[in-house]
Design a protein around this motif. Structure first.
Motif, PDB file in Angstrom:
ATOM      1  N   GLU A  18       0.830  -1.202   0.000  1.00  0.00           N
ATOM      2  CA  GLU A  18       0.000   0.000   0.000  1.00  0.00           C
ATOM      3  C   GLU A  18       0.870   1.260   0.000  1.00  0.00           C
ATOM      4  O   GLU A  18       1.902   1.323   0.674  1.00  0.00           O
ATOM      5  N   ARG A  19       0.446   2.289  -0.749  1.00  0.00           N
ATOM      6  CA  ARG A  19       1.185   3.544  -0.817  1.00  0.00           C
ATOM      7  C   ARG A  19       0.865   4.468   0.355  1.00  0.00           C
ATOM      8  O   ARG A  19       1.703   5.245   0.802  1.00  0.00           O
ATOM      9  N   VAL A  20      -0.376   4.399   0.826  1.00  0.00           N
ATOM     10  CA  VAL A  20      -0.815   5.285   1.904  1.00  0.00           C
ATOM     11  C   VAL A  20      -0.899   4.486   3.191  1.00  0.00           C
ATOM     12  O   VAL A  20      -1.426   3.374   3.222  1.00  0.00           O
ATOM     13  N   PHE A  21      -0.382   5.072   4.257  1.00  0.00           N
ATOM     14  CA  PHE A  21      -0.366   4.391   5.544  1.00  0.00           C
ATOM     15  C   PHE A  21      -0.699   5.386   6.650  1.00  0.00           C
ATOM     16  O   PHE A  21      -0.125   6.481   6.699  1.00  0.00           O
ATOM     17  N   TYR A  22      -1.631   5.009   7.519  1.00  0.00           N
ATOM     18  CA  TYR A  22      -1.991   5.853   8.656  1.00  0.00           C
ATOM     19  C   TYR A  22      -1.207   5.381   9.872  1.00  0.00           C
ATOM     20  O   TYR A  22      -1.260   4.222  10.255  1.00  0.00           O
ATOM     21  N   GLU A  23      -0.466   6.277  10.478  1.00  0.00           N
ATOM     22  CA  GLU A  23       0.347   5.928  11.635  1.00  0.00           C
ATOM     23  C   GLU A  23      -0.125   6.705  12.846  1.00  0.00           C
ATOM     24  O   GLU A  23      -0.218   7.938  12.834  1.00  0.00           O
ATOM     25  N   THR A  24      -0.409   5.983  13.908  1.00  0.00           N
ATOM     26  CA  THR A  24      -0.860   6.602  15.151  1.00  0.00           C
ATOM     27  C   THR A  24       0.295   7.295  15.847  1.00  0.00           C
ATOM     28  O   THR A  24       1.415   6.777  15.888  1.00  0.00           O
ATOM     29  N   ASP A  25       0.028   8.463  16.394  1.00  0.00           N
ATOM     30  CA  ASP A  25       1.037   9.185  17.156  1.00  0.00           C
ATOM     31  C   ASP A  25       1.360   8.396  18.417  1.00  0.00           C
ATOM     32  O   ASP A  25       0.476   8.114  19.230  1.00  0.00           O
ATOM     33  N   PRO A  26       2.628   7.990  18.603  1.00  0.00           N
ATOM     34  CA  PRO A  26       2.994   7.198  19.783  1.00  0.00           C
ATOM     35  C   PRO A  26       2.612   7.863  21.094  1.00  0.00           C
ATOM     36  O   PRO A  26       2.353   7.187  22.091  1.00  0.00           O
ATOM     37  N   GLU A  27       2.569   9.207  21.110  1.00  0.00           N
ATOM     38  CA  GLU A  27       2.232   9.911  22.340  1.00  0.00           C
ATOM     39  C   GLU A  27       0.759   9.745  22.707  1.00  0.00           C
ATOM     40  O   GLU A  27       0.357   9.994  23.840  1.00  0.00           O
ATOM     41  N   ASP A  28      -0.051   9.307  21.725  1.00  0.00           N
ATOM     42  CA  ASP A  28      -1.475   9.114  21.989  1.00  0.00           C
ATOM     43  C   ASP A  28      -1.814   7.694  22.409  1.00  0.00           C
ATOM     44  O   ASP A  28      -2.965   7.383  22.696  1.00  0.00           O
ATOM     45  N   VAL A  29      -0.802   6.816  22.428  1.00  0.00           N
ATOM     46  CA  VAL A  29      -1.033   5.421  22.786  1.00  0.00           C
ATOM     47  C   VAL A  29      -0.717   5.235  24.265  1.00  0.00           C
ATOM     48  O   VAL A  29       0.393   5.497  24.713  1.00  0.00           O
ATOM     49  N   GLU A  30      -1.710   4.791  25.013  1.00  0.00           N
ATOM     50  CA  GLU A  30      -1.522   4.573  26.434  1.00  0.00           C
ATOM     51  C   GLU A  30      -0.872   3.213  26.684  1.00  0.00           C
ATOM     52  O   GLU A  30      -1.196   2.238  26.006  1.00  0.00           O
ATOM     53  N   PRO A  31       0.043   3.147  27.653  1.00  0.00           N
ATOM     54  CA  PRO A  31       0.610   1.840  28.004  1.00  0.00           C
ATOM     55  C   PRO A  31      -0.501   0.877  28.420  1.00  0.00           C
ATOM     56  O   PRO A  31      -1.486   1.273  29.029  1.00  0.00           O
ATOM     57  N   GLU A  32      -0.318  -0.382  28.095  1.00  0.00           N
ATOM     58  CA  GLU A  32      -1.317  -1.408  28.406  1.00  0.00           C
ATOM     59  C   GLU A  32      -2.681  -1.034  27.839  1.00  0.00           C
ATOM     60  O   GLU A  32      -3.712  -1.149  28.485  1.00  0.00           O
ATOM     61  N   SER A  33      -2.682  -0.554  26.591  1.00  0.00           N
ATOM     62  CA  SER A  33      -3.940  -0.216  25.931  1.00  0.00           C
ATOM     63  C   SER A  33      -4.827  -1.451  25.844  1.00  0.00           C
ATOM     64  O   SER A  33      -4.338  -2.577  25.698  1.00  0.00           O
ATOM     65  N   PRO A  34      -6.158  -1.277  25.928  1.00  0.00           N
ATOM     66  CA  PRO A  34      -7.040  -2.440  25.807  1.00  0.00           C
ATOM     67  C   PRO A  34      -6.923  -3.060  24.426  1.00  0.00           C
ATOM     68  O   PRO A  34      -6.692  -2.369  23.434  1.00  0.00           O
TER      69      PRO A  34
END
Length: 353
Positions: free
Chosen positions: A22-38
């Motif tokens: 795929e040419r387009v990729f959505y990447e989540t901002d690491p700062e928005d990911v909580e440790p031990e995310s559900p």
């Protein structure tokens, strides 16, 4: 600044790497990911495949034809070599592989149709090969069981490799096939350490459960074996003798092993997993994998991809061989028979000249 590592509870992968197609990729901002995310909720999609038996001509695969009722696997084993196959569907080899599962709802009907065809030359089918046929959703959908019902009706031989104790649910069908030399089940065991297994293979059965499954199937008259897969140098290779011995004590008659394979996106996923769970062992493990893979993390060449090459690969093979000899396992060769194959309605029963 050290990279913030994501950790999703109950999942092997903590993120979705880019799909290589795929040419387009959505990447989540690491700062928005909580440790031990559900853990993300598993989603199931209908697979509209019109055939179910897939053939291969790989010289180092132990079967020529296989059926897989599912694509993707909720067990979430971080090392799974099949993860990149999800990229052909437009998904990621990371979290998508273990949370977006393709379901072949018509698998039993397609199997019946293909076995009924005069074009089908009876041969051993592998009920697995890409993903586990006894992953959690099988408890509800029973696609694998219904495929086994078809195989038992036709008496077409089948082998199964699984990490799930759910396989014992189908001991009746497997036992029926085994009476015609047409079934064998291998339990895949990576480690006997329950804590390690919990993060390495988060939704697979615990090692004790897999050994119990071997024992139960053996009592039901089903030929059983252990597949030590994958052997991870520097992390699990020292457990080979203990795994072989435990499996033999549980009734396993056959054995095999495969050294860890890290194709395409699996390598960075595994590196990230090591950093999350075993940072102190990361360099040693990766160094030893490179040692058996010609300086790389993966070597796709036939003849070497399953076992590796070099001094360390030889040492692992020798350890495995010695362990089998001491446990009295693996000496006989698995041989299933097509002699009892039949097509329902055929008055003569056996169809061979």
């Amino acid at each position: 600044m050290q990279e913030k590592l994501d950790l999703v509870h109950g999942r092997g992968a903590g993120h979705n790497p880019a799909n290589r197609f795929e040419r387009v990729f959505y990447e989540t901002d690491p700062e928005d990911v909580e440790p031990e995310s559900p853990a993300p909720t598993t989603q199931f999609y209908k697979d509209t495949s019109r055939t179910i038996i897939v053939t291969n001509d790989s010289p180092d695969v132990g079967f020529d034809a296989s059926i897989n009722p599912y694509r993707g696997c909720e067990h979430g084993c971080i090392y799974c070599y099949a993860r990149p196959t999800h990229e052909y569907l437009g998904f990621s080899s990371g979290l998508d592989f273990e949370s977006r599962i393709m379901v072949k709802e018509e698998a039993p009907e397609l199997l019946r149709q293909e076995l009924s065809s005069r074009k089908w030359q009876p041969q051993v089918l592998s009920l697995s090969g890409v993903t586990d046929p006894y992953q959690p959703v099988e408890r509800r959908l029973k696609l694998t069981r219904r495929c086994l019902e078809v195989l038992a009706e036709f008496r077409n031989p089948v082998t199964i490799v699984t990490k799930s104790r759910l396989v014992t649910r189908d001991a009746d069908l497997l036992g029926e096939l085994a009476r015609h030399d047409a079934a064998a089940v291998f339990l895949s065991v990576t480690s006997l350490d329950g804590n390690l297994s919990r993060v390495l293979e988060p939704r697979a059965a615990q090692p004790s459960g897999r050994l119990n499954a071997l024992e139960e199937l053996a009592r039901a008259g089903v030929p059983t074996g252990v597949m030590v897969a994958p052997v991870i140098p520097g992390l699990t290779d020292h457990e080979l003798p203990a795994i072989i011995n435990a499996a033999a004590s549980a009734g396993a008659r056959f054995a095999g092993y495969i050294t860890i394979r890290l194709p395409f996106g699996v390598a960075p996923l595994f590196e990230r997993w090591l950093e999350q769970h075993f940072p102190e062992k990361k360099d040693k493990v990766l160094s030893r994998i490179r040692e058996i893979r010609g300086g790389k993390l993966n070597d796709p060449r036939f003849g070497s991809r399953m076992k590796g090459e070099g001094t360390l690969a030889t040492a692992i093979h020798d350890l495995y061989t010695l362990a089998c000899r001491k446990a009295g396992i693996g000496g006989e060769r698995l041989q299933l028979s097509t002699a009892f194959f039949r097509r329902p309605g055929n008055q003569q029963g056996l169809l061979f000249d």
